[in-house]
Write a protein that holds these residues in place. Structure first.
Motif: not given
Lengths: 119, 116
Positions: B105-116
């Protein structure tokens, strides 16, 4: 059920020394095995894989891994560590099989091992 | 891998908001995946898709939904975000199984999600 264990959360090694990052797996049927590396703020990068054939697999950046069926292990190794090898390493497994509706095509990841190579 | 892109790269939102994370790939792969990464837990599979008309739940699909708009696009939605969905989210792709066996599998760079 498929699973991967990486028994060490952290591995520390001096630059120039050999390194080993351990991985054991559990899978129904014959395994496909993978190692990935993650550098800070980056996605996972593929290092190497075992599908079939020779038990010693060579991959990127001088890494290699040895498949041991009797011990259900796939340890990652490098003869001489570099400071730039410091990263988070993940082992992953998938199962060979004819039934595409089951686990075929899914990867199961270990929790990761943080490798630190000090100068 | 530059062939797999994710937007946004970072997102801060509030509890109860609807969030969509998008993934695009130029590798021509049939298979796409969404994972979340939490410290000490590794990567866990949320959803995966073997082609445009095939979508499957992973280990932790509750609270998430996906849409495969085209071969190259696979979106992940959080209908009503909650704080324990704070994590790093990765999209990945792989080629279909061939005679040579399973493909990486080849991965994307990611999304950092913060839910307050």
């Amino acid at each position: 059920a498929q699973s991967v264990a990486q028994p060490e959360d952290q591995v520390n090694v001096a630059e120039g020394n050999p390194l080993t990052v351990k991985c054991t797996y559990s899978v129904s049927g014959n395994p496909y095995l993978f190692w990935y590396v993650q550098y800070p703020n980056r996605g996972l990068q593929f290092l190497l894989k075992y599908i079939t054939g020779d038990n010693l697999v060579k991959g990127s950046y001088g890494f290699e891994a040895e498949f041991n069926k009797s011990q259900t292990s796939f340890h990652l190794k490098k003869p001489s560590a570099l400071v730039s090898d410091s990263a988070l390493y993940f082992c992953a497994v998938s199962a060979q099989g004819a039934d595409r509706g089951s686990t075929l095509g899914r990867l199961y990841f270990g929790r990761g091992t943080q490798l630190t190579v000090w100068p | 891998d530059a062939d797999v892109t994710q937007t946004p790269r970072n997102r801060i939102t509030k509890t109860g908001k609807r969030i969509m994370l998008e993934c695009s790939q130029t590798k021509g792969h049939d298979r796409m995946y969404w994972y979340r990464q939490d410290p000490g837990l590794g990567l866990r599979l949320i959803y995966y898709s073997f082609d445009v008309k095939d979508i499957n739940k992973g280990e932790i699909s509750d609270g998430y939904s996906v849409s495969r708009q085209a071969q190259a696009k696979f979106s992940l939605s959080l209908e009503s975000a909650i704080p324990n969905q704070t994590a790093l989210y990765f999209c990945a792709t792989s080629d279909r199984l061939g005679r040579r066996g399973f493909n990486e599998q080849f991965f994307g760079p990611g999304t950092r999600l913060t839910v307050l």
